[in-house]
Write an enzyme that holds these catalytic residues in place. Structure first.
Site, PDB file in Angstrom:
ATOM      1  N   CYS A   1       0.787  -1.237   0.000  1.00  0.00           N
ATOM      2  CA  CYS A   1       0.000   0.000   0.000  1.00  0.00           C
ATOM      3  C   CYS A   1       0.818   1.286   0.000  1.00  0.00           C
ATOM      4  O   CYS A   1       0.708   2.083  -0.928  1.00  0.00           O
ATOM      5  CB  CYS A   1      -0.948  -0.009   1.189  1.00  0.00           C
TER       6      CYS A   1
HETATM    7  C1  UGA Z   1      -1.345   0.323   5.477  1.00  0.00           C
HETATM    8  C2  UGA Z   1      -2.148   1.262   6.391  1.00  0.00           C
HETATM    9  O1  UGA Z   1      -1.606   1.248   7.718  1.00  0.00           O
HETATM   10  C3  UGA Z   1      -3.618   0.873   6.431  1.00  0.00           C
HETATM   11  O2  UGA Z   1      -4.346   1.826   7.203  1.00  0.00           O
HETATM   12  C4  UGA Z   1      -4.168   0.852   5.000  1.00  0.00           C
HETATM   13  O3  UGA Z   1      -5.518   0.422   4.968  1.00  0.00           O
HETATM   14  C5  UGA Z   1      -3.339  -0.121   4.177  1.00  0.00           C
HETATM   15  O4  UGA Z   1      -1.954   0.311   4.181  1.00  0.00           O
HETATM   16  C6  UGA Z   1      -3.906  -0.082   2.770  1.00  0.00           C
HETATM   17  O5  UGA Z   1      -3.853   0.972   2.122  1.00  0.00           O
HETATM   18  O6  UGA Z   1      -4.527  -1.068   2.365  1.00  0.00           O
HETATM   19  P1  UGA Z   1      -0.263  -2.155   5.737  1.00  0.00           P
HETATM   20  O7  UGA Z   1       0.407  -1.888   4.418  1.00  0.00           O
HETATM   21  O8  UGA Z   1      -0.946  -3.446   5.958  1.00  0.00           O
HETATM   22  O9  UGA Z   1      -1.363  -1.001   6.040  1.00  0.00           O
HETATM   23  O10 UGA Z   1       0.893  -2.070   6.813  1.00  0.00           O
HETATM   24  P2  UGA Z   1       1.346  -1.150   8.048  1.00  0.00           P
HETATM   25  O11 UGA Z   1       1.231  -1.934   9.289  1.00  0.00           O
HETATM   26  O12 UGA Z   1       0.714   0.178   8.005  1.00  0.00           O
HETATM   27  O13 UGA Z   1       2.911  -1.016   7.726  1.00  0.00           O
HETATM   28  C7  UGA Z   1       3.402  -0.480   6.496  1.00  0.00           C
HETATM   29  C8  UGA Z   1       4.907  -0.412   6.521  1.00  0.00           C
HETATM   30  O14 UGA Z   1       5.367   0.656   7.347  1.00  0.00           O
HETATM   31  C9  UGA Z   1       5.602  -1.677   7.073  1.00  0.00           C
HETATM   32  O15 UGA Z   1       6.727  -1.956   6.261  1.00  0.00           O
HETATM   33  C10 UGA Z   1       6.010  -1.270   8.476  1.00  0.00           C
HETATM   34  O16 UGA Z   1       7.099  -1.991   8.951  1.00  0.00           O
HETATM   35  C11 UGA Z   1       6.351   0.201   8.263  1.00  0.00           C
HETATM   36  N1  UGA Z   1       6.284   1.040   9.494  1.00  0.00           N
HETATM   37  C12 UGA Z   1       5.111   1.221  10.140  1.00  0.00           C
HETATM   38  C13 UGA Z   1       7.432   1.677   9.956  1.00  0.00           C
HETATM   39  O17 UGA Z   1       8.533   1.541   9.390  1.00  0.00           O
HETATM   40  N2  UGA Z   1       7.341   2.476  11.076  1.00  0.00           N
HETATM   41  C14 UGA Z   1       6.165   2.677  11.714  1.00  0.00           C
HETATM   42  O18 UGA Z   1       6.161   3.443  12.715  1.00  0.00           O
HETATM   43  C15 UGA Z   1       5.029   2.028  11.256  1.00  0.00           C
END
Ligand code: UGA
Length: 433
Positions: free
Chosen positions: A265
């Protein structure tokens, strides 16, 4: 209420099971027979915590069924959610062919149907798509929007890994509608969700989704940029962000420095927004930097390791975590890829381990690294250990877990470990500290 949902990926299947658990009669539609058969046997084709149990419940209570017959499903229901994938094209723009094909299949049933029906896009699409691309296809039926059928856009904010929990307990629900009648039907679908509901026009709903993801990605790149400054002066970015996050205007969430954002995403959506802005002759200096920082961060971590370890050439590196985050086998845009590519460029010998994602990762880098079936095996005789994602089994590893290693260097690129536990025997390199 009778609801059909086209597309049984993360968003479609989780929404289907979620709506069915709230008492609606749901029909999931997919073009792949195998997926449909699995769902009807109550076996989820994707892994998500709690999904299997809830799917069993709703299938056995006859609240959810799956089919490949779009026509019948549309005719038998009042509301259809479109949840098919919207991948990126080479230039970063959104590939709408899946959505267009799905909507095309609804033209004939709409033509043959006498009752009012609402079509609602849940897939992530850039502003204007629902009205400019989806509507003209539906209008081929000869039916009139606002009279014979309604049109809506309802973005989904669930995260992989905790998708069901996010769907059932969202912070808010955004309902974009062509008119009041559409919004009435969508509100009824979400009738049992006791959370704030924002009603908007369709374009605004589409833009809310992109803006949310772009701002979350911006927070992450911001934290990563600050983390490099912290590293250079020997202070801890996590402590800095704890202090920052206490201000209610600057929530602490998503300010965790790490290896950057991956997944299906954030990278795709930020690129699509940049591309969309370009089409509208708008500059995106901030979002360009967000993407650039995200590309640099994994390489920065490996370059820092190369510097501290006086070279990784010929060294055995145990690489823990190949999926883009813990709790999934999804390797799309995983930060493990640029990190491992850089390690290989520098001549390291990489042994990968992930509880679920090794097979998928091997498709990204066929035959380039070895894999083990356990963390312990990967660590055996390793010179360096790198932790890339946040599976539970990597959280709180203790110094004694690293005893089988030959070398002493631990790179914690998700800041999972308590660095206080690491004494001089082991060299702890945490991102942002
Ligand atoms: C993300 C959004 O959080 C959701 O709200 C949204 O619905 C979704 O995309 C989408 O558009 O369908 P997702 O891709 O499942 O969800 O994953 P996240 O848990 O948000 O993590 C995304 C990335 O950011 C991961 O690689 C994670 O490790 C990284 N991340 C997250 C960080 O590096 N630091 C943080 O503080 C948080």
């Amino acid at each position: 209420m009778k609801i059909s949902i086209i597309g049984t990926g993360y968003v479609g299947l989780v929404s289907g099971v979620g709506f069915a658990s709230k008492g609606h009669d749901v029909t999931c539609i997919d073009i792949v027979d195998e997926k449909v058969d699995k769902i009807n046997r109550a076996e989820p084709p994707i892994y998500e915590e709690g999904l299997e149990e809830l799917l069993k419940d709703v299938v056995s209570n006859e609240k959810l069924k799956a089919t490949t017959d779009t026509g019948k499903a549309v005719k038998e229901t009042e509301l259809t959610f479109i949840c098919v994938g919207t991948p990126s094209k080479q230039d970063g723009s959104v590939d709408l062919s899946g959505v267009e094909k799905a909507v095309q299949d609804m033209v004939q049933p709409l033509k043959e149907k006498d009752e009012y029906h609402v079509f609602c896009v849940k897939s992530t699409v850039v502003p204007g798509t629902t009205e400019e691309k989806v509507l003209p296809i539906l209008e081929k039926s000869g039916k009139i929007v606002g009279e014979d059928f309604g049109l809506g856009m309802n973005p989904e904010f669930l995260r992989e890994g905790i998708a069901l929990e996010d769907f059932l307990n969202p912070d808010r629900i955004v309902l974009g509608g062509w008119d009041e009648n559409t919004l009435k039907v969508l509100s009824e679908a979400y009738g049992r969700f006791q959370v704030p509901k924002l009603k908007t026009d369709i374009k605004t709903a589409e833009m809310i989704k992109y803006t949310s993801n772009a701002l979350l990605a911006t927070k992450i790149s911001f934290a990563n940029e600050i983390s490099r400054i912290c590293e250079s002066i020997g202070i801890d970015v996590y402590e800095v962000m704890d202090g920052v996050g206490l201000d209610h205007r600057l929530k602490r969430d998503f300010l965790n420095a790490g290896a950057g954002f991956g997944g299906s995403c954030f990278p795709k959506d930020v690129k699509a927004l940049v591309n969309y802005a370009k089409e509208k002759d708008q500059e995106t200096k901030l979002l360009n930097s967000v993407l650039a920082i995200n590309e640099e961060q994994p390489v920065h971590i490996i370059n820092r390791l190369e510097h501290i370890s006086e070279g990784v050439k010929g060294k055995k590196v145990a690489f823990l975590g190949l999926a883009f985050k813990g709790g999934t086998d999804d390797v799309r845009e995983t930060r493990a890829l640029p990190m491992i590519k850089r390690l290989l460029e520098l001549g390291a010998d990489v042994i990968g381990y992930d509880p679920e994602a090794s097979e998928n990762f091997d498709e990204l880098l066929p035959g380039k690294i070895r894999y083990t079936d356990s963390r312990e095996e990967a660590l055996e005789d390793a010179d360096i250990c790198i932790i890339q994602n946040d599976w539970n089994e990597f959280k709180n590893l203790k110094p004694k877990d690293f005893e089988p290693m030959r070398g002493k260097i631990i790179v914690d690129s998700r800041r999972l470990l308590n660095r206080e536990n690491f004494t001089d025997d082991l060299i702890y390199i945490g991102v942002g500290v």
